[in-house]
Design a protein around this motif. Structure first.
Motif, PDB file in Angstrom:
ATOM      1  N   HIS A   1      13.954  26.373  27.081  1.00 17.02           N
ATOM      2  CA  HIS A   1      14.823  25.547  26.219  1.00 17.02           C
ATOM      3  C   HIS A   1      14.148  25.377  24.873  1.00 17.02           C
ATOM      4  O   HIS A   1      12.994  24.940  24.799  1.00 17.02           O
ATOM      5  CB  HIS A   1      15.026  24.186  26.889  1.00 17.02           C
ATOM      6  CG  HIS A   1      15.524  23.131  25.961  1.00 17.02           C
ATOM      7  ND1 HIS A   1      16.786  23.157  25.434  1.00 17.02           N
ATOM      8  CD2 HIS A   1      14.919  22.050  25.429  1.00 17.02           C
ATOM      9  CE1 HIS A   1      16.955  22.114  24.651  1.00 17.02           C
ATOM     10  NE2 HIS A   1      15.836  21.427  24.607  1.00 17.02           N
TER      11      HIS A   1
ATOM     12  N   PRO B   1      14.250  23.280  21.595  1.00 13.21           N
ATOM     13  CA  PRO B   1      14.955  22.144  20.985  1.00 13.21           C
ATOM     14  C   PRO B   1      15.222  22.415  19.512  1.00 13.21           C
ATOM     15  O   PRO B   1      14.670  23.333  18.913  1.00 13.21           O
ATOM     16  CB  PRO B   1      13.961  20.991  21.167  1.00 13.21           C
ATOM     17  CG  PRO B   1      12.650  21.624  21.290  1.00 13.21           C
ATOM     18  CD  PRO B   1      12.850  22.985  21.890  1.00 13.21           C
ATOM     19  N   HIS B   2      16.088  21.593  18.939  1.00 10.55           N
ATOM     20  CA  HIS B   2      16.463  21.734  17.520  1.00 10.55           C
ATOM     21  C   HIS B   2      15.228  21.455  16.666  1.00 10.55           C
ATOM     22  O   HIS B   2      14.400  20.618  17.020  1.00 10.55           O
ATOM     23  CB  HIS B   2      17.560  20.707  17.199  1.00 10.55           C
ATOM     24  CG  HIS B   2      18.197  20.934  15.855  1.00 10.55           C
ATOM     25  ND1 HIS B   2      17.668  20.369  14.708  1.00 10.55           N
ATOM     26  CD2 HIS B   2      19.248  21.699  15.487  1.00 10.55           C
ATOM     27  CE1 HIS B   2      18.415  20.760  13.688  1.00 10.55           C
ATOM     28  NE2 HIS B   2      19.370  21.564  14.117  1.00 10.55           N
TER      29      HIS B   2
ATOM     30  N   ASN C   1      14.711  19.713  14.269  1.00  7.75           N
ATOM     31  CA  ASN C   1      14.504  18.315  13.893  1.00  7.75           C
ATOM     32  C   ASN C   1      13.913  17.485  15.017  1.00  7.75           C
ATOM     33  O   ASN C   1      13.580  16.331  14.812  1.00  7.75           O
ATOM     34  CB  ASN C   1      15.867  17.665  13.545  1.00  7.75           C
ATOM     35  CG  ASN C   1      16.347  18.168  12.198  1.00  7.75           C
ATOM     36  OD1 ASN C   1      15.656  18.951  11.586  1.00  7.75           O
ATOM     37  ND2 ASN C   1      17.520  17.733  11.803  1.00  7.75           N
ATOM     38  N   PHE C   2      13.789  18.058  16.223  1.00  9.49           N
ATOM     39  CA  PHE C   2      13.416  17.241  17.383  1.00  9.49           C
ATOM     40  C   PHE C   2      12.012  16.688  17.181  1.00  9.49           C
ATOM     41  O   PHE C   2      11.113  17.381  16.722  1.00  9.49           O
ATOM     42  CB  PHE C   2      13.474  18.088  18.662  1.00  9.49           C
ATOM     43  CG  PHE C   2      12.994  17.334  19.871  1.00  9.49           C
ATOM     44  CD1 PHE C   2      11.796  17.675  20.477  1.00  9.49           C
ATOM     45  CD2 PHE C   2      13.727  16.270  20.375  1.00  9.49           C
ATOM     46  CE1 PHE C   2      11.346  16.972  21.578  1.00  9.49           C
ATOM     47  CE2 PHE C   2      13.274  15.567  21.470  1.00  9.49           C
ATOM     48  CZ  PHE C   2      12.085  15.913  22.073  1.00  9.49           C
ATOM     49  N   ARG C   3      11.779  15.413  17.502  1.00  6.79           N
ATOM     50  CA  ARG C   3      10.449  14.798  17.290  1.00  6.79           C
ATOM     51  C   ARG C   3       9.651  14.922  18.588  1.00  6.79           C
ATOM     52  O   ARG C   3       9.885  14.187  19.535  1.00  6.79           O
ATOM     53  CB  ARG C   3      10.623  13.315  16.946  1.00  6.79           C
ATOM     54  CG  ARG C   3      11.198  13.116  15.563  1.00  6.79           C
ATOM     55  CD  ARG C   3      11.370  11.662  15.220  1.00  6.79           C
ATOM     56  NE  ARG C   3      12.676  11.164  15.579  1.00  6.79           N
ATOM     57  CZ  ARG C   3      12.890  10.223  16.489  1.00  6.79           C
ATOM     58  NH1 ARG C   3      11.890   9.711  17.150  1.00  6.79           N
ATOM     59  NH2 ARG C   3      14.098   9.806  16.769  1.00  6.79           N
TER      60      ARG C   3
ATOM     61  N   ILE D   1       5.266   6.930  21.363  1.00  2.59           N
ATOM     62  CA  ILE D   1       6.718   6.935  21.561  1.00  2.59           C
ATOM     63  C   ILE D   1       7.375   7.943  20.619  1.00  2.59           C
ATOM     64  O   ILE D   1       8.587   7.913  20.433  1.00  2.59           O
ATOM     65  CB  ILE D   1       7.313   5.528  21.300  1.00  2.59           C
ATOM     66  CG1 ILE D   1       6.893   5.014  19.928  1.00  2.59           C
ATOM     67  CG2 ILE D   1       6.917   4.553  22.356  1.00  2.59           C
ATOM     68  CD1 ILE D   1       7.601   3.765  19.521  1.00  2.59           C
ATOM     69  N   PHE D   2       6.621   8.829  19.989  1.00  2.00           N
ATOM     70  CA  PHE D   2       7.172   9.937  19.181  1.00  2.00           C
ATOM     71  C   PHE D   2       8.102   9.431  18.089  1.00  2.00           C
ATOM     72  O   PHE D   2       9.201   9.924  17.908  1.00  2.00           O
ATOM     73  CB  PHE D   2       7.930  10.949  20.080  1.00  2.00           C
ATOM     74  CG  PHE D   2       7.149  11.322  21.297  1.00  2.00           C
ATOM     75  CD1 PHE D   2       7.476  10.776  22.520  1.00  2.00           C
ATOM     76  CD2 PHE D   2       6.049  12.153  21.200  1.00  2.00           C
ATOM     77  CE1 PHE D   2       6.739  11.085  23.645  1.00  2.00           C
ATOM     78  CE2 PHE D   2       5.313  12.462  22.334  1.00  2.00           C
ATOM     79  CZ  PHE D   2       5.655  11.922  23.564  1.00  2.00           C
ATOM     80  N   CYS D   3       7.666   8.310  17.371  1.00  2.00           N
ATOM     81  CA  CYS D   3       8.630   7.758  16.401  1.00  2.00           C
ATOM     82  C   CYS D   3       8.407   8.369  15.028  1.00  2.00           C
ATOM     83  O   CYS D   3       9.263   8.274  14.172  1.00  2.00           O
ATOM     84  CB  CYS D   3       8.436   6.248  16.300  1.00  2.00           C
ATOM     85  SG  CYS D   3       6.788   5.820  15.774  1.00  2.00           S
TER      86      CYS D   3
ATOM     87  N   SER E   1       6.237   7.489  12.650  1.00  5.51           N
ATOM     88  CA  SER E   1       5.749   6.688  11.504  1.00  5.51           C
ATOM     89  C   SER E   1       4.327   7.104  11.140  1.00  5.51           C
ATOM     90  O   SER E   1       3.896   6.880  10.006  1.00  5.51           O
ATOM     91  CB  SER E   1       5.812   5.196  11.845  1.00  5.51           C
ATOM     92  OG  SER E   1       5.395   4.996  13.148  1.00  5.51           O
TER      93      SER E   1
ATOM     94  N   TRP F   1       7.921  19.430  23.889  1.00  5.95           N
ATOM     95  CA  TRP F   1       8.526  18.351  24.677  1.00  5.95           C
ATOM     96  C   TRP F   1       8.058  18.413  26.131  1.00  5.95           C
ATOM     97  O   TRP F   1       8.152  17.478  26.870  1.00  5.95           O
ATOM     98  CB  TRP F   1      10.052  18.472  24.654  1.00  5.95           C
ATOM     99  CG  TRP F   1      10.516  19.847  24.986  1.00  5.95           C
ATOM    100  CD1 TRP F   1      10.731  20.867  24.110  1.00  5.95           C
ATOM    101  CD2 TRP F   1      10.764  20.375  26.278  1.00  5.95           C
ATOM    102  NE1 TRP F   1      11.109  22.002  24.786  1.00  5.95           N
ATOM    103  CE2 TRP F   1      11.135  21.719  26.122  1.00  5.95           C
ATOM    104  CE3 TRP F   1      10.708  19.831  27.568  1.00  5.95           C
ATOM    105  CZ2 TRP F   1      11.441  22.550  27.192  1.00  5.95           C
ATOM    106  CZ3 TRP F   1      11.013  20.663  28.641  1.00  5.95           C
ATOM    107  CH2 TRP F   1      11.373  22.010  28.432  1.00  5.95           C
TER     108      TRP F   1
END
Lengths: 157, 204, 394, 113
Positions: free
Chosen positions: B30, B32-33, B35-37, B85-87, B89, B107
């Motif tokens: 798979h 991912p796109h 943009n995926f974080r 949390i893969f945000c 920041s 991922w």
């Protein structure tokens, strides 16, 4: 009823109880009143002005405990906030649950986390905290310290 | 009554003929796109070790350990996968123009032991030449020197580390004893030693 | 008649918000109901006092798994209310897009599970297949399927670059035909009419008295929607209309949510097509002492945030109120008097973070018969089959 | 987690099924941070599970309480309450991550990892 009429009406009707009236912006009005006149003010705003009770937020400031009751009047897009100040050692105020059912749960929550007791509340049970939580400890108070000895606050790996 | 039946019938037939919707995931990997974080990854040479990401992380998933022994001073940056949390920041706050730490597209991170669930990189640490306290990472001092340009000549710590990295000057010839005289001023010092060396007028 | 107590146990793999309903039952009809919540209480208000203004958006985002962008939306509006500052236009549009995308995938999720309760497992599988399209679109726009981490006091964290818009738009438009089929299938299905009409009625007066919010109150004729009354974000620059139905039973709550999805698709399309240029963040440096109130129309109702700051970079007090906090007590008015098999769908109709009602177990004190949560859902599915047989469909 | 049951990531094709009660399940998937009230019930659930039971922690909250380490209501991390075998980080983890985590776990149990 436009916004000015409502503000003038509120000022006129509760002139004796209002300690301070702060007109922050076209959408926000803060009204500080004496704790004894809370039920009268709240039922007037809820019933006659057909406001919707949003929430009550309890705040523990260093000098006193404040409770703010937010009422929103959708049809003129105004938010009226009633603010009452209670002293810190045993804060007490009469409950709004008999006036409208919406206030039932929020008063149970404030009683549990801030220690304000609401006189006349139909079923003052515990809402959120677990049963083995010690009675006198209020988590949202400034002086709250960790009472559970075996709580692991670091990585705990 | 009959109309909904017919409509659902056509729907069922269409679903019958079209290819199955289930993704052939384990066989076909798979992707991912973009943009995926995903998992934040350190970039060893771009990162300057300034700990900005550690300050800004909402879950304290980034930690550091300073190892100040004179032979091989290094700062170990640790990133915990079990708390992050893969945000994003940390990437937003990274001063090395968002290259020091970057969110990859990774991922598939399942693991079995929480003690090994961390990535570490090492950055060379600059120690104070008198008291041996860690000042900052060498790259970080170099980065500041480049950033403020000629203003960095106001403090010997900055322009010494900048010139040393350019190879113009070699290690400090004056021995690193503390004499609070003029010779202390031309060394790479930590803030405390800097203050002591500039304020004391008497040379004991 | 000896009353028996039905404890609805707190744990089930499907549940998001563990709640514990105890129904006291007299024979078939429910006499009284009580709920004990707090199984998911993580002390978020105390936590956000420990974090800075910027970090506490991430705490707020993890309150509820599905409406994970409505809380930061209201929180950032509350913080901007302290300073009184206006967010740049492009940030408003991006916020509206993320808010509406999240409303669609939350309603789809609820529709799937309501279908599962009624025995329509095909609806459950169909609707969740549809939901995958929306989650892909959100992943393109914001980088993650669910917790979008897009909001920041004073603007938005990431920009939507222009070459991402066409694929996201294609994915959003691809759900409209199937959504139309679903609407037709649900609205004129005679079994659903017989099953859902007339049960769990929340009259308008009770909705006002309980201060119910969102689709639960709009289904009983209370025309209140924060996006219409106090327009914010890009809701006033976009044409859409509010869905209000009259008689407040479970069927109307289904209809309100299905039609709202069409409105959300309309809003998202208009916002994505004319996204204004310009910067997306105000870079707020310091927040003066004061109070701020922010509200946003979440999929389940209005989230309300009260933030008080004392000049430092940490909020001094942060009051969060999720819409379910006001909607959940309305079960006293809607479930009492209904039969057990209807209890599941009524409790689920206020969409309490989707299927807390799954955890049901019936204990009949006399006969010691134990129904588990699954049996109660099966009971409600049998009732649907019974109605189908009566309708002569089988 | 629930998305794994839906048509796109259908895990039933691998033989994984959602068992309604713990008594006839072998794998216990735990998500979300465990506060005081739910820790007791989680322990009771774990004891009821048939004993060769595998516990998989899904998502940052259940790994190390992620965001809620300092919450007054979440005192201890999950692996101090019940022994955890596999951890799948992600907030929320992608359904593909959950499936690949399960695949790795199966390989580890079979000893072929």
């Amino acid at each position: 009823m436009t916004r000015e009429e409502i503000v003038k009406d509120l000022k006129g009707r509760f002139k004796a109880d209002i300690i301070d009236f702060f007109d922050k912006s076209p959408k926000r009005v803060y009204m500080e009143i004496k704790p004894e006149s809370l039920v009268r003010c709240a039922s007037y705003i809820f019933k006659d002005l057909r406001a919707r009770f949003n929430i009550a937020s309890g705040v523990d400031t260093p000098t006193h405990i404040e409770i703010l009751y937010h009422f929103s009047l959708e049809y003129i897009n105004l938010l009226v906030t009633l603010r009452i100040k209670l002293e810190r050692d045993n804060p007490a105020v009469d409950s709004l649950a008999p006036v409208f059912k919406g206030a039932n749960w929020i008063e149970r929550e404030i009683h549990e986390i801030l220690g304000v007791d609401f006189k006349g509340h139909p079923d003052m049970r515990r809402l959120l905290l677990p049963d083995e939580w010690p009675a006198g400890v209020y988590p949202l108070r400034r002086d709250y310290t960790e009472w559970d000895k075996n709580a692991i606050r670091d990585r705990g790996v | 009554m009959k109309l909904p039946k017919i409509r659902e019938l056509t729907e069922a037939i269409k679903a019958l003929l079209s290819k199955p919707y289930t993704s052939k995931f384990p066989k076909k990997p798979h992707i991912p796109h973009p943009n995926f974080r995903g998992q934040p990854v350190y970039n060893e040479d771009k990162c300057v070790g300034c700990l900005a990401c550690e300050q800004v992380c909402p879950v304290e998933a980034i930690d550091h350990r300073d190892d100040a022994d004179p032979s091989n001073p290094k700062r170990i940056m640790i990133h915990y996968t079990d708390t992050c949390i893969f945000c994003g920041s940390c990437e937003a706050a990274c001063i090395a123009d968002k290259e020091g730490i970057k969110l990859s597209n990774e991922w598939d991170l399942a693991f079995f032991d929480r003690k090994t669930a961390q990535e570490t990189i090492e950055k060379e640490l600059q120690l104070c030449e008198i008291c041996g306290e860690p000042i900052a990472c060498k790259d970080h001092l170099k980065w500041i020197a480049e950033k403020i340009g000629e203003l960095s000549y106001s403090s010997p710590t900055l322009y010494f580390s900048h010139l040393k990295s350019l190879g113009i000057i070699d290690d400090n010839l004056i021995q690193a004893s503390r004499d609070y005289g003029r010779s202390d001023r031309v060394k790479i010092l930590c803030a405390r030693c800097r203050r002591e060396s500039t304020l004391t007028t008497s040379s004991r | 008649m000896a009353k028996s107590i039905i404890p609805i146990g707190p744990y089930h793999p499907l549940q998001e918000e563990p709640e514990f309903f105890t129904l006291t039952v007299d024979g078939e009809t429910v006499v009284d109901i009580d709920v004990s919540i707090g199984y998911n209480h993580r002390g978020i208000e105390k936590l956000s006092e420990m974090k800075t203004f910027d970090q506490s958006t991430f705490v707020i985002e993890r309150i509820c798994g599905i409406c994970s962008t409505s809380h930061p939306f209201a929180y950032t509006r509350a913080v901007e209310d302290i300073i009184p500052v206006e967010v740049p236009d492009r940030a408003k549009y991006i916020r509206t897009i993320i808010g509406e995308g999240e409303r669609i995938h939350s309603h789809l999720l609820w529709l799937g599970l309501a279908g599962h309760f009624l025995g329509y497992n095909t609806v459950y599988m169909w609707v969740w297949k549809l939901r995958e399209e929306i989650l892909d679109a959100m992943e393109i726009l914001s980088g993650n399927r669910n917790n979008y981490a897009m909001f920041k006091p004073g603007g938005v964290r990431r920009d939507i670059n222009s070459e991402d818009i066409p694929p996201a738009l294609r994915k959003i438009e691809s759900i409209v035909p199937t959504l139309n089929k679903l609407k037709k299938a649900i609205i004129d299905d005679p079994v659903l009419h017989a099953r859902l009409k007339g049960i769990g009625i929340l009259t308008k007066e009770e909705a006002l008295d309980y201060c119910a919010l969102g689709p639960t109150s709009r289904a009983s004729g209370v025309a209140k929607d924060v996006r219409k009354d106090a327009p914010y974000g890009a809701y006033d620059q976009v044409q859409w209309d509010m869905i209000v139905t009259e008689n407040g039973d479970v069927f109307d709550k289904v209809v309100v949510r299905v039609l709202e999805m069409f409105e959300s698709v309309k809003i998202m399309k208009q916002c994505l097509e004319n996204l204004p240029p310009g910067e997306i963040d105000l870079n707020i440096k310091n927040i003066p002492p004061g109070e701020g109130i922010g509200a946003h129309e979440a999929p389940r109702g209005e989230t309300f945030h009260y933030v008080r700051s004392d000049g430092t970079n940490r909020p001094a007090r942060h009051k969060v109120r999720a819409p379910t906090f006001m909607n959940l007590p309305t079960f006293k008015a809607t479930v009492i008097g209904e039969t057990i098999s209807d209890a599941t769908i009524i409790l689920a109709s206020i969409d309490p973070c989707y299927c807390c009602t799954e955890r049901m177990s019936v204990m009949n004190c006399r006969g010691k018969k134990i129904y588990s949560g699954e049996d109660l859902v099966r009971l409600s599915q049998d009732k649907t089959k019974l109605i189908q047989k009566k309708m002569g469909l089988k | 987690m629930l998305d794994c049951l839906t048509p796109r990531f259908d895990i039933e094709r691998f033989g994984m099924l959602l068992a309604p009660s713990i008594k006839h399940a072998d794998v216990l998937l735990v998500t979300g941070s465990c506060n005081r009230k739910s820790a007791i019930r989680l322990k009771r659930l774990y004891e009821q599970a048939p004993k060769p039971c595998v516990v998989v922690a899904i998502g940052e909250c259940s790994l190390s309480r992620g965001m809620f380490i300092h919450s007054y209501n979440c005192p201890i991390p999950l692996d101090k309450i019940i022994p955890v075998d596999a951890y799948i980080p992600g907030c929320p983890p992608k359904p593909e991550a959950i499936i690949s985590g399960a695949v790795k776990l199966i390989q580890k149990l079979k000893g072929t990892l």
